[in-house]
Design an enzyme around this catalytic site. Structure first.
Site, PDB file in Angstrom:
ATOM      1  N   LYS A 117      46.106  69.534  71.075  1.00  0.00           N
ATOM      2  CA  LYS A 117      45.971  67.922  70.639  1.00  0.00           C
ATOM      3  C   LYS A 117      44.936  67.329  70.599  1.00  0.00           C
ATOM      4  CE  LYS A 117      50.939  67.427  71.783  1.00  0.00           C
ATOM      5  NZ  LYS A 117      51.891  66.657  70.972  1.00  0.00           N
ATOM      6  N   LYS A 199      55.329  74.630  64.869  1.00  0.00           N
ATOM      7  CA  LYS A 199      56.592  74.286  65.546  1.00  0.00           C
ATOM      8  C   LYS A 199      57.176  72.915  64.729  1.00  0.00           C
ATOM      9  CE  LYS A 199      56.518  71.947  69.387  1.00  0.00           C
ATOM     10  NZ  LYS A 199      56.536  71.346  70.831  1.00  0.00           N
ATOM     11  N   LYS A 202      58.195  66.461  67.202  1.00  0.00           N
ATOM     12  CA  LYS A 202      58.791  65.184  66.853  1.00  0.00           C
ATOM     13  C   LYS A 202      57.681  64.164  66.347  1.00  0.00           C
ATOM     14  CE  LYS A 202      59.683  64.598  71.779  1.00  0.00           C
ATOM     15  NZ  LYS A 202      58.526  64.661  72.281  1.00  0.00           N
TER      16      LYS A 202
END
Ligand code: ATP
Ligand code: LTN
Length: 335
Positions: A117, A199, A202
């Site tokens: 992130k 992955k 969302k």
């Protein structure tokens, strides 16, 4: 309440950082719903965690409620599970702070999610993103659960929670129960349809790579027809060399209950042109009742409100007991 005393406890959460995907469902929620009878279950919307990445306030509010509606639509019955919003139970933030003081800089630096992130949000590498696992440890340890069902990507955080709990117990005695991560075998890691080495997420992949729980059947079919495969034609499970097809097989297996061998047999001699729409249809049928029920629940705001209010009250009752104990152990003066 009687039952809750004898049953084992289970807890998990998802951050409302984006609309729930097929990955969130197959990797997490579906496994939760299957255990409601056996366990005393606590599930929450991790809104405190969501703000580690910048959120639009109106979207965050809407998604938090939608997520609750989707939890219920996926089979989490509010009568049998405690469903709540993380920020409604202030004990999470409080224990989170205490546990930050028992989390080491080196440990937090090694977390894959933090590294990922930070690379993706270089302009906003904030303190919360770094100490995220300490708050997650608090989420877990407040409730003393036996089992924490998560997808593969969260296992490292649950393991760090162990380390923190053991460190704390080592100093103050047996305060925390050491929980086990539970990663289900089928569906633990659903990959993006357009980039099958990443992955399905969302908030991160481009729209074409993911399937949302609320997507219309035509959209789902279109996404699967476009899914990336390879230059061969055979439907065969080989994660290394055929990541796209293997991912589609995982999804198909998770939706139909078939084994990889059965799927290989079913599509032997048939090309991807038949396989891809078949996966799409299996997903459409799996998600249809969830989408319809969630849409219905979203219209009943009063009901959703009663569920999260009730949930927060039950959760706070359990969380407060642990927090009091912790405050006492570390030496805070009682109120
Ligand atoms: P974000 O994109 O905001 O980081 P996310 O889509 O990765 O979010 P999380 O909120 O981190 O989703 O995950 C919710 C739960 O669903 C976790 O237990 C996670 O392990 C699981 N999960 C999420 N995506 C997948 C996936 N693609 N396959 C399997 N499990 C998943
Ligand atoms: N970090 C998790 C969400 C989460 C969670 C938790 C999961 C926050 N607190 C406690 C299990 C237990 C995620 O990104 N999915």
């Amino acid at each position: 309440m009687e039952d809750a005393i004898t049953k084992k406890r289970m807890l998990s959460g998802i951050k409302p950082s984006g609309d729930l995907t097929l990955g969130s469902y197959l990797g997490a929620i579906r496994n939760w719903a299957q255990r409601a009878e056996e366990y005393d279950c606590f599930y929450f919307m991790a809104d405190l965690h969501a703000i580690t990445v910048r959120q639009n306030p109106a979207d965050l509010r809407r998604r938090t409620l939608e997520q609750l509606a989707q939890y219920i639509a996926c089979g989490l019955d509010p009568q049998k599970n405690t469903l709540f919003i993380q920020s409604h139970v202030h004990q999470h933030a409080e224990l989170g702070w205490v546990l930050e003081c028992y989390s080491m800089f080196g440990e937090l630096s090694r977390m894959t999610q933090f590294k990922d992130k930070s690379a993706k949000n270089a302009e906003n590498i904030n303190g919360g993103l770094f100490t995220y696992p300490s708050l997650m440890a608090a989420d877990i340890l407040l409730y003393q659960p036996d089992l924490v069902p998560v997808g593969e990507d969260q296992k490292q955080h649950v393991e760090l929670c162990h380390t923190i709990a053991r460190r704390f117990n080592g100093v103050y005695g047996d305060v925390f129960k050491i929980p086990e991560p539970f990663v289900s075998k089928v569906g633990a890691r659903i990959m993006s349809l357009t980039n099958p080495t990443a992955k399905m997420s969302k908030s991160e992949n481009e729209d074409t790579g993911r399937v949302l729980l609320m997507d219309a059947p035509e959209t789902i079919m279109r996404q699967f027809k476009r899914a990336v495969t390879d230059s061969e034609t055979s439907v065969r499970f080989d994660k290394e060399n055929k990541p796209g097809v293997s991912n589609l097989m995982t999804i198909y297996a998770a939706c139909t209950g078939k084994t990889y061998q059965q799927i290989e047999e079913e599509f032997s001699g048939k090309g991807y042109g038949e396989f891809k729409p078949a996966v799409g249809e299996a997903v459409v049928e799996t998600l249809r009742p969830i989408r319809e029920e969630a849409a219905r629940l979203m219209k009943d705001k009063a009901y959703l409100e009663s569920v999260y209010r009730d949930g927060a009250q039950k959760a706070a009752y359990v969380a407060e007991k642990t927090l009091r104990k912790v405050y006492k152990k570390v030496g805070f003066v009682a109120k």
